[in-house]
Scaffold this motif. Structure first.
Motif, PDB file in Angstrom:
ATOM      1  N   SER A 147       0.848  -1.206   0.000  1.00  0.00           N
ATOM      2  CA  SER A 147       0.000   0.000   0.000  1.00  0.00           C
ATOM      3  C   SER A 147       0.878   1.248   0.000  1.00  0.00           C
ATOM      4  CB  SER A 147      -0.916   0.001   1.229  1.00  0.00           C
ATOM      5  OG  SER A 147      -1.840  -1.055   1.126  1.00  0.00           O
ATOM      6  N   LEU A 148       0.806   2.013  -1.070  1.00  0.00           N
ATOM      7  CA  LEU A 148       1.578   3.248  -1.196  1.00  0.00           C
ATOM      8  C   LEU A 148       0.687   4.480  -1.155  1.00  0.00           C
ATOM      9  CD1 LEU A 148       4.031   2.076  -3.985  1.00  0.00           C
ATOM     10  CD2 LEU A 148       4.428   2.159  -1.504  1.00  0.00           C
ATOM     11  N   THR A 149      -0.611   4.265  -1.234  1.00  0.00           N
ATOM     12  CA  THR A 149      -1.587   5.348  -1.114  1.00  0.00           C
ATOM     13  C   THR A 149      -2.653   4.915  -0.119  1.00  0.00           C
ATOM     14  OG1 THR A 149      -2.860   4.486  -2.987  1.00  0.00           O
ATOM     15  CG2 THR A 149      -1.226   6.197  -3.487  1.00  0.00           C
ATOM     16  N   ARG A 183      -4.828   4.846   3.552  1.00  0.00           N
ATOM     17  CA  ARG A 183      -4.625   4.767   4.999  1.00  0.00           C
ATOM     18  C   ARG A 183      -3.276   4.178   5.403  1.00  0.00           C
ATOM     19  NH1 ARG A 183      -8.811   1.770   9.123  1.00  0.00           N
ATOM     20  NH2 ARG A 183      -7.663   2.256  11.013  1.00  0.00           N
ATOM     21  N   TYR A 184      -2.794   3.192   4.680  1.00  0.00           N
ATOM     22  CA  TYR A 184      -1.558   2.492   5.047  1.00  0.00           C
ATOM     23  C   TYR A 184      -0.359   2.899   4.197  1.00  0.00           C
ATOM     24  CZ  TYR A 184      -4.929  -0.213   7.643  1.00  0.00           C
ATOM     25  OH  TYR A 184      -5.935  -0.589   8.489  1.00  0.00           O
ATOM     26  N   ALA A 185      -0.413   4.081   3.617  1.00  0.00           N
ATOM     27  CA  ALA A 185       0.672   4.543   2.748  1.00  0.00           C
ATOM     28  C   ALA A 185       2.001   4.667   3.493  1.00  0.00           C
ATOM     29  CB  ALA A 185       0.305   5.876   2.095  1.00  0.00           C
ATOM     30  N   HIS A 186       1.971   5.164   4.715  1.00  0.00           N
ATOM     31  CA  HIS A 186       3.230   5.362   5.444  1.00  0.00           C
ATOM     32  C   HIS A 186       3.952   4.036   5.721  1.00  0.00           C
ATOM     33  CE1 HIS A 186       6.240   7.272   7.896  1.00  0.00           C
ATOM     34  NE2 HIS A 186       5.964   6.405   8.876  1.00  0.00           N
ATOM     35  N   PRO A 187       3.308   3.060   6.383  1.00  0.00           N
ATOM     36  CA  PRO A 187       4.022   1.799   6.599  1.00  0.00           C
ATOM     37  C   PRO A 187       4.331   1.066   5.286  1.00  0.00           C
ATOM     38  CG  PRO A 187       1.757   1.599   7.366  1.00  0.00           C
ATOM     39  CD  PRO A 187       1.992   3.039   7.021  1.00  0.00           C
ATOM     40  N   GLY A 227       5.057   2.502   2.418  1.00  0.00           N
ATOM     41  CA  GLY A 227       6.233   3.171   1.850  1.00  0.00           C
ATOM     42  C   GLY A 227       7.510   2.739   2.545  1.00  0.00           C
ATOM     43  N   GLN A 228       7.433   2.594   3.872  1.00  0.00           N
ATOM     44  CA  GLN A 228       8.602   2.121   4.624  1.00  0.00           C
ATOM     45  C   GLN A 228       8.983   0.700   4.206  1.00  0.00           C
ATOM     46  OE1 GLN A 228       7.010   2.796   8.590  1.00  0.00           O
ATOM     47  NE2 GLN A 228       8.496   4.440   8.902  1.00  0.00           N
ATOM     48  N   ASP A 275       0.921  -0.805  -6.199  1.00  0.00           N
ATOM     49  CA  ASP A 275       0.274  -0.103  -5.090  1.00  0.00           C
ATOM     50  C   ASP A 275      -1.070  -0.761  -4.789  1.00  0.00           C
ATOM     51  OD1 ASP A 275      -0.850   1.644  -3.255  1.00  0.00           O
ATOM     52  OD2 ASP A 275      -0.999   3.323  -4.651  1.00  0.00           O
ATOM     53  N   SER A 300      -4.158   0.510  -0.087  1.00  0.00           N
ATOM     54  CA  SER A 300      -4.724   0.276   1.256  1.00  0.00           C
ATOM     55  C   SER A 300      -6.048  -0.474   1.204  1.00  0.00           C
ATOM     56  CB  SER A 300      -4.870   1.601   2.018  1.00  0.00           C
ATOM     57  OG  SER A 300      -3.603   2.192   2.234  1.00  0.00           O
TER      58      SER A 300
END
Length: 92
Positions: A14-16, A18-22, A24-25, A60, A63
């Motif tokens: 998931s890059l976009t 709700r879960y974009a941050h984790p 992306g990490q 992607d 999310s």
């Protein structure tokens, strides 16, 4: 002699949404691993007596569990068999 190709790894993350941050990490971590493996000469494949570079294919998942499932099916349809799906919370 024919070129041996590469080891292609598929990732739905998931890059976009709700879960974009984790997500992306996670992608940054996997990309760092791929870069490190390739800098060291690739993954050793004993059956081929050779090392092959790693190539990452990622999509992607937006999310969405449904979208992650669709994209994982797409990776499987293209012959990838070593897949990782990252969606939502990380569970050990």
């Amino acid at each position: 002699m024919r070129a041996l190709g590469d080891v292609t790894i598929g990732l739905t993350v998931s890059l976009t949404g709700r879960y974009a941050h984790p997500g992306g990490q996670a992608l940054v971590g996997v990309q760092a691993w791929v870069d490190d493996i390739n800098r060291s000469g690739g993954i050793r494949i004993e059956e081929l007596s050779s090392s092959l570079p790693v190539r990452l294919v990622h999509y992607d998942g937006e999310s969405s569990v449904r979208r992650c499932a669709e994209l994982t099916e797409r990776l499987l349809a293209h012959g990838l068999r070593h897949l990782k799906t990252v969606h939502g919370r990380f569970v050990p």
